[in-house]
Structures are given as C-alpha cells and as structure tokens.
Design a protein around this motif. Structure first.
Motif, PDB file in Angstrom:
ATOM      1  N   LYS A 238       0.820  -1.210   0.000  1.00 50.51           N
ATOM      2  CA  LYS A 238       0.000   0.000   0.000  1.00 50.51           C
ATOM      3  C   LYS A 238       0.853   1.259   0.000  1.00 50.51           C
ATOM      4  CE  LYS A 238      -3.947  -2.089   2.375  1.00 50.51           C
ATOM      5  NZ  LYS A 238      -4.827  -2.044   3.583  1.00 50.51           N
ATOM      6  N   ASN A 239       2.049   1.165   0.598  1.00 55.83           N
ATOM      7  CA  ASN A 239       2.998   2.271   0.585  1.00 55.83           C
ATOM      8  C   ASN A 239       4.402   1.689   0.490  1.00 55.83           C
ATOM      9  OD1 ASN A 239       3.713   1.507   3.323  1.00 55.83           O
ATOM     10  ND2 ASN A 239       1.859   2.627   3.975  1.00 55.83           N
ATOM     11  N   VAL A 240       5.421   2.572   0.416  1.00 56.32           N
ATOM     12  CA  VAL A 240       6.798   2.115   0.232  1.00 56.32           C
ATOM     13  C   VAL A 240       7.253   1.267   1.419  1.00 56.32           C
ATOM     14  CG1 VAL A 240       9.189   2.893   0.067  1.00 56.32           C
ATOM     15  CG2 VAL A 240       7.415   4.038  -1.272  1.00 56.32           C
ATOM     16  N   GLU A 241       6.923   1.713   2.636  1.00 55.53           N
ATOM     17  CA  GLU A 241       7.353   0.989   3.828  1.00 55.53           C
ATOM     18  C   GLU A 241       6.808  -0.444   3.843  1.00 55.53           C
ATOM     19  OE1 GLU A 241       6.169   3.971   3.755  1.00 55.53           O
ATOM     20  OE2 GLU A 241       7.730   5.273   4.571  1.00 55.53           O
ATOM     21  N   GLU A 242       5.523  -0.592   3.458  1.00 53.23           N
ATOM     22  CA  GLU A 242       4.911  -1.915   3.448  1.00 53.23           C
ATOM     23  C   GLU A 242       5.541  -2.797   2.377  1.00 53.23           C
ATOM     24  OE1 GLU A 242       0.568  -3.493   2.234  1.00 53.23           O
ATOM     25  OE2 GLU A 242       0.577  -2.184   3.996  1.00 53.23           O
ATOM     26  N   ALA A 243       5.845  -2.228   1.218  1.00 57.37           N
ATOM     27  CA  ALA A 243       6.469  -2.995   0.139  1.00 57.37           C
ATOM     28  C   ALA A 243       7.859  -3.477   0.546  1.00 57.37           C
ATOM     29  CB  ALA A 243       6.537  -2.157  -1.130  1.00 57.37           C
ATOM     30  N   ILE A 244       8.632  -2.606   1.209  1.00 58.71           N
ATOM     31  CA  ILE A 244       9.971  -2.986   1.665  1.00 58.71           C
ATOM     32  C   ILE A 244       9.888  -4.090   2.715  1.00 58.71           C
ATOM     33  CG2 ILE A 244      12.004  -2.178   2.933  1.00 58.71           C
ATOM     34  CD1 ILE A 244      11.647   0.522   1.556  1.00 58.71           C
ATOM     35  N   ALA A 245       8.952  -3.915   3.665  1.00 66.55           N
ATOM     36  CA  ALA A 245       8.810  -4.914   4.717  1.00 66.55           C
ATOM     37  C   ALA A 245       8.453  -6.275   4.138  1.00 66.55           C
ATOM     38  CB  ALA A 245       7.746  -4.463   5.718  1.00 66.55           C
ATOM     39  N   GLU A 246       7.572  -6.304   3.135  1.00 62.67           N
ATOM     40  CA  GLU A 246       7.184  -7.568   2.500  1.00 62.67           C
ATOM     41  C   GLU A 246       8.376  -8.197   1.781  1.00 62.67           C
ATOM     42  OE1 GLU A 246       4.891 -10.772   1.016  1.00 62.67           O
ATOM     43  OE2 GLU A 246       4.707  -9.411   2.723  1.00 62.67           O
ATOM     44  N   GLY A 247       9.164  -7.370   1.073  1.00 55.45           N
ATOM     45  CA  GLY A 247      10.322  -7.890   0.363  1.00 55.45           C
ATOM     46  C   GLY A 247      11.378  -8.471   1.294  1.00 55.45           C
ATOM     47  N   LEU A 248      11.663  -7.760   2.396  1.00 57.92           N
ATOM     48  CA  LEU A 248      12.645  -8.259   3.361  1.00 57.92           C
ATOM     49  C   LEU A 248      12.177  -9.557   3.996  1.00 57.92           C
ATOM     50  CD1 LEU A 248      13.698  -4.904   5.090  1.00 57.92           C
ATOM     51  CD2 LEU A 248      14.895  -6.139   3.275  1.00 57.92           C
ATOM     52  N   ARG A 249      10.862  -9.663   4.252  1.00 61.29           N
ATOM     53  CA  ARG A 249      10.327 -10.885   4.858  1.00 61.29           C
ATOM     54  C   ARG A 249      10.480 -12.071   3.918  1.00 61.29           C
ATOM     55  NH1 ARG A 249       6.151 -14.040   4.581  1.00 61.29           N
ATOM     56  NH2 ARG A 249       5.214 -12.808   2.896  1.00 61.29           N
ATOM     57  N   VAL A 250      10.118 -11.849   2.639  1.00 60.81           N
ATOM     58  CA  VAL A 250      10.191 -12.942   1.669  1.00 60.81           C
ATOM     59  C   VAL A 250      11.633 -13.380   1.439  1.00 60.81           C
ATOM     60  CG1 VAL A 250       9.782 -13.551  -0.753  1.00 60.81           C
ATOM     61  CG2 VAL A 250       8.047 -12.300   0.535  1.00 60.81           C
ATOM     62  N   LEU A 251      12.555 -12.415   1.368  1.00 60.05           N
ATOM     63  CA  LEU A 251      13.956 -12.740   1.082  1.00 60.05           C
ATOM     64  C   LEU A 251      14.732 -13.133   2.328  1.00 60.05           C
ATOM     65  CD1 LEU A 251      14.745  -9.872  -1.465  1.00 60.05           C
ATOM     66  CD2 LEU A 251      14.201 -12.257  -1.971  1.00 60.05           C
ATOM     67  N   GLY A 252      14.157 -12.953   3.508  1.00 60.50           N
ATOM     68  CA  GLY A 252      14.842 -13.308   4.745  1.00 60.50           C
ATOM     69  C   GLY A 252      16.028 -12.401   5.033  1.00 60.50           C
ATOM     70  N   LEU A 253      15.889 -11.110   4.712  1.00 57.88           N
ATOM     71  CA  LEU A 253      16.978 -10.152   4.895  1.00 57.88           C
ATOM     72  C   LEU A 253      16.569  -9.081   5.886  1.00 57.88           C
ATOM     73  CD1 LEU A 253      17.864  -9.609   1.111  1.00 57.88           C
ATOM     74  CD2 LEU A 253      19.016 -11.171   2.699  1.00 57.88           C
ATOM     75  N   ASN A 254      17.585  -8.380   6.425  1.00 56.07           N
ATOM     76  CA  ASN A 254      17.295  -7.153   7.162  1.00 56.07           C
ATOM     77  C   ASN A 254      17.704  -5.972   6.300  1.00 56.07           C
ATOM     78  OD1 ASN A 254      20.128  -6.670   7.535  1.00 56.07           O
ATOM     79  ND2 ASN A 254      20.113  -8.079   9.283  1.00 56.07           N
ATOM     80  N   LEU A 255      17.458  -4.770   6.778  1.00 54.68           N
ATOM     81  CA  LEU A 255      17.671  -3.576   5.964  1.00 54.68           C
ATOM     82  C   LEU A 255      19.127  -3.419   5.553  1.00 54.68           C
ATOM     83  CD1 LEU A 255      16.061  -1.216   4.792  1.00 54.68           C
ATOM     84  CD2 LEU A 255      16.652   0.120   6.814  1.00 54.68           C
ATOM     85  N   ALA A 256      20.067  -3.786   6.454  1.00 54.36           N
ATOM     86  CA  ALA A 256      21.491  -3.624   6.150  1.00 54.36           C
ATOM     87  C   ALA A 256      21.976  -4.628   5.118  1.00 54.36           C
ATOM     88  CB  ALA A 256      22.309  -3.758   7.435  1.00 54.36           C
ATOM     89  N   GLU A 257      21.226  -5.724   4.927  1.00 57.38           N
ATOM     90  CA  GLU A 257      21.645  -6.782   4.005  1.00 57.38           C
ATOM     91  C   GLU A 257      21.027  -6.640   2.620  1.00 57.38           C
ATOM     92  OE1 GLU A 257      22.061 -10.363   7.347  1.00 57.38           O
ATOM     93  OE2 GLU A 257      20.190 -10.077   6.233  1.00 57.38           O
ATOM     94  N   ALA A 258      20.259  -5.588   2.400  1.00 58.10           N
ATOM     95  CA  ALA A 258      19.515  -5.468   1.150  1.00 58.10           C
ATOM     96  C   ALA A 258      19.846  -4.182   0.408  1.00 58.10           C
ATOM     97  CB  ALA A 258      18.019  -5.531   1.430  1.00 58.10           C
ATOM     98  N   GLU A 259      19.797  -4.261  -0.918  1.00 60.99           N
ATOM     99  CA  GLU A 259      19.866  -3.083  -1.780  1.00 60.99           C
ATOM    100  C   GLU A 259      18.448  -2.805  -2.274  1.00 60.99           C
ATOM    101  OE1 GLU A 259      22.693  -3.345  -4.887  1.00 60.99           O
ATOM    102  OE2 GLU A 259      24.356  -3.908  -3.564  1.00 60.99           O
ATOM    103  N   ILE A 260      17.964  -1.609  -2.010  1.00 58.12           N
ATOM    104  CA  ILE A 260      16.559  -1.279  -2.271  1.00 58.12           C
ATOM    105  C   ILE A 260      16.476  -0.132  -3.272  1.00 58.12           C
ATOM    106  CG2 ILE A 260      14.387  -0.506  -1.239  1.00 58.12           C
ATOM    107  CD1 ILE A 260      15.428  -1.665   1.429  1.00 58.12           C
ATOM    108  N   GLU A 261      15.646  -0.331  -4.275  1.00 61.86           N
ATOM    109  CA  GLU A 261      15.370   0.705  -5.270  1.00 61.86           C
ATOM    110  C   GLU A 261      13.863   0.963  -5.304  1.00 61.86           C
ATOM    111  OE1 GLU A 261      15.512   1.482 -10.102  1.00 61.86           O
ATOM    112  OE2 GLU A 261      16.412  -0.325  -9.240  1.00 61.86           O
TER     113      GLU A 261
END
Length: 291
Positions: A10-33
C-alpha cells in the motif's frame, strides 16, 4: 548473485517490509530501489500500489557509512478554511464534466420506486445529536469540496440543516455550492447535480455505514426548479380540468416527478400517475372521475 525482485504494498514501507520478509533479509543486508510510491487515487478509486526492487547486498561490499532512510510519503494537504477549493489552471469543459460524472455514477443509481416518487413517508430513523450533525456536516462538506476541486471548479460549500419540507420527508443536510461558472455541475435538467448528490451520499454512507439524507445544490437551483415545476403542474392541471383530456408532461427524473405528484395530490379535478421506463418515465395528468 541473485536477481533483484519486485515487491508491492500500500505504501513504500509496506512494500519494503514484505520484500525483506520474503527474502529473509534485514535492511542492512539489502539493496533497495524505489520504483513507484503508488497513489491513493480518489477516495480509494484508481489507487496504485507502491513498488520497490530488492536484492541481497554483495557480501564483500563495504557496509554503508550511514543507514539509508526511506522518506515517508508527503503529508496530506490540510483542509482549507470555509471548505474553499481551488481551481486548476486548465478549466474543464462542461460536456466532459457532465458526461464523466453521469457515466461514473449511473451504474450505481438504485431503481426508483413509485411509492418514493409519490411521497410515501420514509422509514423513521434515530435522530442525530447536535454534535453528530455538526460532524456529519463537516465530513460531507469536505468530501463534496474535494470532488468539486478534482473536477476543476472553485466553489465554497455552505452546509445547513433543514427541517422536512415538500421534497424531503426527514430532516436533511443541505450542501449548497457557491462560486463562478458552476452551471456544468447542474447539467441537463439537474442530472449531473443528482449524480453528484448520489456520489456524496454514497461516500458518506460508506464512512458511517448508515444512510444519511444529504441534498447537494448549486446556487439554490433546486428551490428555483421546484417552484417552476409546481407552477407547471398547476397550469397543466387547469388545462386538463378545462378540456377533460389527459396531458403527459416531458420525461423527468424521479425527484422532479415527485414534486408534480405532491403538488397535485389533493387537486379536486385531476389525478397523476407515472408511465414509461427508465429515462423516458414521465407524469400523466388525468381528469378525476366524479363520483
């Protein structure tokens, strides 16, 4: 290296949270565009989800010196005083405005019952308190103001509560639009205005989950139209009484046919009935049979 994946929310924060959950990553381990921040649309209509592209950060890459901060969506625009809505530079033509709102709302319009048309009393509802009436007036005014602004008009909404009258069986909230060049909001025989009124009622009812009697007007058009129809009804009734021949009026929406029925309901020489289907439905004035 894993290919980047696209995630939505629904927003950027929710999309990022869903992506990190699916990939099993935290924010420091991911490159986000951020691909798109999405859009809420108009009252939930035409909304688009936010989209982000995420991939695991390379393990040998140097950690970032600073934590990436995902900016929050811009705050909603504050309500303007007196419900004054501003007109964009490009003014919309009358015909596209009428056609757009007529087409969008017509599919939702309920079937018209003859009992409603002839003024049968509506089912009684619990009377709201003064505080509830004030809150309802504020909500309805804000929704109407937003709709009119998005249609490209500058108008001021004046909200007033009125007691039952010839056209309303219950106490009702009148939202009267004032401004320049608002004729396109009325439309042919008030059709655009009726659809705009239905849209506002629908939005308010969706918020409150109960029906509220809300009337939308433009510069007192409904009152003038009501007076014109009442005079037309009396003149036509006089003609029928003198000639003894039935007279069919032009097709009208249910709200206008109702005024004809109410005006002549107790007339000693004529009776009224409706005939036809859909947009061709009209009132017939017939001589009253003498006992």
């Amino acid at each position: 290296m894993a290919e980047p994946q696209i995630f939505t929310g629904k927003n950027v924060e929710e999309a990022i949270a869903e992506g990190l959950r699916v990939l099993g990553l935290n924010l420091a381990e991911a490159e986000i565009e951020i691909i798109s921040r999405g859009s809420r649309g108009i009252f939930g209509l035409g909304s688009e989800p936010a989209q982000v592209r995420i991939k695991p950060r390379r393990m040998n890459a140097a950690p970032p010196l600073e934590t990436t901060v995902i900016p929050a969506p811009p705050p909603a625009e504050e309500a303007k005083p007196d419900n004054l809505v501003h007109q964009p530079a490009a003014k919309l033509d009358a015909s596209p405005v009428s056609q757009s709102i007529d087409t969008s709302v017509a599919a939702f319009l309920p079937d018209e019952a003859e009992e409603e048309e002839k003024g049968e009393p509506a089912e009684a509802t619990e009377l709201p308190t003064a505080e509830e009436e004030e809150q309802l007036a504020q909500l309805a005014s804000e929704l109407l103001g937003n709709v009119v602004r998005l249609m490209g008009f500058e108008a001021r909404v004046v909200a007033e509560w009125h007691e039952p009258d010839a056209d309303n069986d219950q106490r009702y909230l009148l939202l009267n639009l004032h401004g320049k060049d608002l004729a396109p909001l009325i439309g042919r025989r008030g059709e655009t205005l009726n659809n705009l009124q239905y849209l506002v009622r629908l939005m308010v009812n969706q918020r409150l989950h109960r029906w509220k009697n809300i009337v939308v007007d433009v510069e007192g058009y409904r009152r003038r139209r009501m007076e014109h129809l009442a005079q037309l009804a009396l003149r036509s009734a006089q003609q029928v009484a003198q000639t003894g021949r039935a007279l069919a009026l032009e097709p009208m929406p249910a709200s206008e046919r109702r005024i004809i029925h109410l005006t002549l309901r107790d007339h000693p020489d004529v009776i009224t009935e409706s005939s036809g289907e859909g947009e061709r439905r009209k009132v017939q004035i017939l001589p009253r049979k003498q006992a």
